[in-house]
Design a protein around this motif. Structure first.
Motif, PDB file in Angstrom:
ATOM      1  N   GLU A 284       6.794  -2.314  -9.755  1.00 45.61           N
ATOM      2  CA  GLU A 284       6.742  -1.140  -9.071  1.00 45.61           C
ATOM      3  C   GLU A 284       7.793  -0.786  -7.734  1.00 45.61           C
ATOM      4  OE1 GLU A 284       2.470  -0.566  -8.464  1.00 45.61           O
ATOM      5  OE2 GLU A 284       2.092  -0.960 -10.445  1.00 45.61           O
ATOM      6  N   GLN A 285       7.574  -2.245  -7.010  1.00 46.63           N
ATOM      7  CA  GLN A 285       8.570  -2.114  -5.905  1.00 46.63           C
ATOM      8  C   GLN A 285       9.978  -2.400  -6.138  1.00 46.63           C
ATOM      9  OE1 GLN A 285       6.767  -5.157  -3.308  1.00 46.63           O
ATOM     10  NE2 GLN A 285       5.003  -3.524  -2.448  1.00 46.63           N
TER      11      GLN A 285
ATOM     12  N   THR B  72       0.709  -1.180   0.057  1.00 50.89           N
ATOM     13  CA  THR B  72       0.015   0.056  -0.013  1.00 50.89           C
ATOM     14  C   THR B  72       0.904   1.176   0.160  1.00 50.89           C
ATOM     15  OG1 THR B  72      -0.038   0.045   2.557  1.00 50.89           O
ATOM     16  CG2 THR B  72      -1.900  -1.258   1.343  1.00 50.89           C
ATOM     17  N   LYS B  73       0.370   2.521  -0.420  1.00 54.37           N
ATOM     18  CA  LYS B  73       1.046   3.742  -0.227  1.00 54.37           C
ATOM     19  C   LYS B  73       0.855   4.270   0.889  1.00 54.37           C
ATOM     20  CE  LYS B  73       0.690   4.370  -5.273  1.00 54.37           C
ATOM     21  NZ  LYS B  73       0.395   5.228  -6.451  1.00 54.37           N
ATOM     22  N   GLU B  74       0.093   3.920   1.991  1.00 53.71           N
ATOM     23  CA  GLU B  74       0.137   4.234   3.145  1.00 53.71           C
ATOM     24  C   GLU B  74       0.812   3.291   4.250  1.00 53.71           C
ATOM     25  OE1 GLU B  74      -2.874   3.601   1.538  1.00 53.71           O
ATOM     26  OE2 GLU B  74      -2.728   5.752   0.534  1.00 53.71           O
TER      27      GLU B  74
ATOM     28  N   LYS C 116       7.125   6.239   2.312  1.00 50.27           N
ATOM     29  CA  LYS C 116       7.145   6.788   1.213  1.00 50.27           C
ATOM     30  C   LYS C 116       6.167   5.576   0.480  1.00 50.27           C
ATOM     31  CE  LYS C 116      11.553   9.047   0.236  1.00 50.27           C
ATOM     32  NZ  LYS C 116      12.793   9.022  -0.515  1.00 50.27           N
ATOM     33  N   PRO C 117       5.657   5.787  -0.725  1.00 49.10           N
ATOM     34  CA  PRO C 117       4.969   4.588  -1.362  1.00 49.10           C
ATOM     35  C   PRO C 117       5.431   3.649  -1.161  1.00 49.10           C
ATOM     36  CG  PRO C 117       4.602   6.675  -2.761  1.00 49.10           C
ATOM     37  CD  PRO C 117       5.786   6.763  -1.571  1.00 49.10           C
ATOM     38  N   TYR C 118       4.783   2.424  -0.658  1.00 53.98           N
ATOM     39  CA  TYR C 118       5.138   0.845  -0.675  1.00 53.98           C
ATOM     40  C   TYR C 118       6.446   0.713   0.450  1.00 53.98           C
ATOM     41  CZ  TYR C 118       2.838   0.661  -5.185  1.00 53.98           C
ATOM     42  OH  TYR C 118       1.991   0.981  -5.913  1.00 53.98           O
TER      43      TYR C 118
END
Length: 482
Positions: free
Chosen positions: A341-342, A171-173, A278-280
């Motif tokens: 993405e990660q 998640t981005k949170e 940060k995101p992820y």
């Protein structure tokens, strides 16, 4: 007339000769070897940017070089990759362990230098299964729990202490809080051995053994063995007598089977650190080295997901990240965008791909295999444009312990014919199918299923690559200096 019959075959052979030579050139035109003549790389010049970073690291003793090795079961256990990690970190410096995942919570095999303990049950989904919305990310495995009171601890063995850590999630949170001062989770059992002093015992090296194999046998690290014996390299020889540091009172080298019960921590007394989010992922940097951290839920959520951790120290050197999933194919990673993405979280300078064995058992053609490789590379390059991707050909194997796996041969030939990627030919380096034949050099290092390898077999493969890679780097450095 008789003269014409003799001349005509020679004439046609002369006409065909350019085509034959062109075909051979298509197979070997990009193959380069180092001065030793023993190393098998294709398109070695493409590694120059990576070698330049390693050269600056070695010369200036500053910065990090991140190498990410991705693959299947040959990679997950970390025997193969750890042999490479040890060799490269010995030469260029130990920048940290890198990516790590709690495989023990999935009840599967993984690296031994990072341990996990948790008081809750986690569920998992491997990328080899049909796509599901459970956050399959950088580890290739989704790990999730609905337990609201879980406590998870990560701890490292000597030599892999860290002062920077990243917690990766889908998640981005942020999902987690972290403490660096929480007491160790208490594991109660009736079979543990407790001792506070360190003693010595001795081991006579047997043929085929490595320091990693010996370390696993006695439950100590390679660094501890080298320190006890005043060694500067990992080289050992048969019949050599080594000192092995062991805990006083430990009478057996075999692991004790115990039923552990993990107690909760008094959460009210825990001090939490402030993390950068940060995101992820969330990260934390300490002024001092640590060997243990504790994570707990940040807020109440219906599900907590975890994709892994990254641990590194403040020293210059190589970080060798290892990511593997038992039974995985290229297509299994390709179907999960979150993985790619990660990937930038690891800041990869070099990405190494080790696939092909599972594809061969699915009877995938060499054309489709190359297509999957190119798709994987494109997915990597999309968010990591400056990362170089190196592909290893798969090691030799057999079908049902009887028939030679010719698909692997086809994959090796197809990879070595590429012009846009550096390729290391592990298949040929091991002698191909003859290398695992009854009288082959690696016959004793392949497992009974004739697909996987023994611990020593994987370590031998890792040492082959490390040797070839370092030789290629040394030749680059020699040309640069001269």
């Amino acid at each position: 007339m008789k003269f014409a019959k003799k001349i005509l075959p020679l004439f046609f052979l002369f006409l065909l000769l350019p085509a034959i030579m062109l075909s051979a050139k298509g197979r070997y035109n990009s193959k380069e070897t180092t001065d030793s003549g023993d190393n098998i790389f294709a398109n070695q010049a493409l590694l120059s940017a990576v070698f330049e970073k390693l050269y600056n690291l070695e010369k200036n003793k500053q910065g990090k070089v991140n190498i990410v090795h991705i693959g299947d079961s040959h990679i997950q256990a970390d025997f193969f990759t750890n042999a490479i990690r040890e060799a490269l970190q010995f030469k260029f410096g130990n920048g940290g362990f890198g990516f790590t995942f709690p495989y023990s919570l999935v009840r599967t095999n993984g690296p031994r230098y990072v341990k996990y303990a948790c008081n809750a049950t986690w569920q998992s989904l491997l990328n080899v299964y049909p796509v599901a919305d459970v956050g399959v990310g950088l580890s290739g495995i989704a790990l999730y729990t609905s337990a609201e009171d879980f406590v998870l601890q990560l701890s490292t063995q000597e030599g892999y202490e860290f002062n920077k850590i990243k917690i990766i999630y889908p998640t981005k949170e942020p999902q987690y809080r972290m403490s660096v001062t929480a007491e160790p989770l208490q594991v109660s059992s009736s079979g543990t051995v407790t001792a506070s002093t360190i003693g010595m015992r001795y081991h006579t090296v047997k043929s085929g053994e490595s320091l990693s194999v010996i370390g696993r046998k006695y439950g100590v690290t390679v660094a501890q063995i080298k320190k006890a014996n005043g060694m500067k390299s990992n080289m050992i020889r048969p019949k050599q007598r080594l000192k092995i540091p062991v805990k006083a009172g430990a009478r057996s080298t075999k692991p004790v089977q115990v039923k552990a019960q993990i107690s909760n921590i008094a959460k009210d007394s825990i001090d939490y650190v402030s993390m950068v989010t940060k995101p992820y992922y969330s990260s934390y940097t300490s002024d001092t080295l640590m060997s243990r951290i504790t994570i707990l839920p940040a807020e109440k959520q219906p599900m907590y997901n975890l994709n892994g951790f990254v641990i590194e120290n403040d020293k210059p050197g190589v970080i060798y990240h290892s990511i593997g999933v038992n039974g995985a194919k290229l297509s299994d990673y390709n179907k999960y965008p979150l993985f790619f993405e990660q990937l930038p979280i690891l800041h990869p300078d070099l990405v190494i791909l080790s696939f092909g064995t599972n594809e061969s058992f699915g009877k995938l053609s060499d054309t489709e295999y190359i297509y999957q490789i190119q798709e994987f590379v494109e997915n990597i390059k999309r968010l990591n444009p400056f990362a170089m991707v190196l592909v290893m050909t798969p090691p030799p194997s057999m079908f049902r312990r009887r028939r030679v796996n010719t698909y692997i041969t086809d994959y090796s030939n197809a990879l070595m014919g590429l012009s846009n990627l550096p390729v290391w030919d592990l298949y040929t380096r091991m002698g191909g199918a003859s290398g695992i034949a009854p009288k082959g050099e690696y016959a004793r290092l392949i497992a009974r299923d004739k697909v996987h390898y023994t611990t020593s077999g994987y370590e031998a493969q890792g040492q082959l690559f490390a040797s070839d890679f370092i030789d290629a780097y040394n030749n680059f450095k020699k040309k640069k200096i001269n």
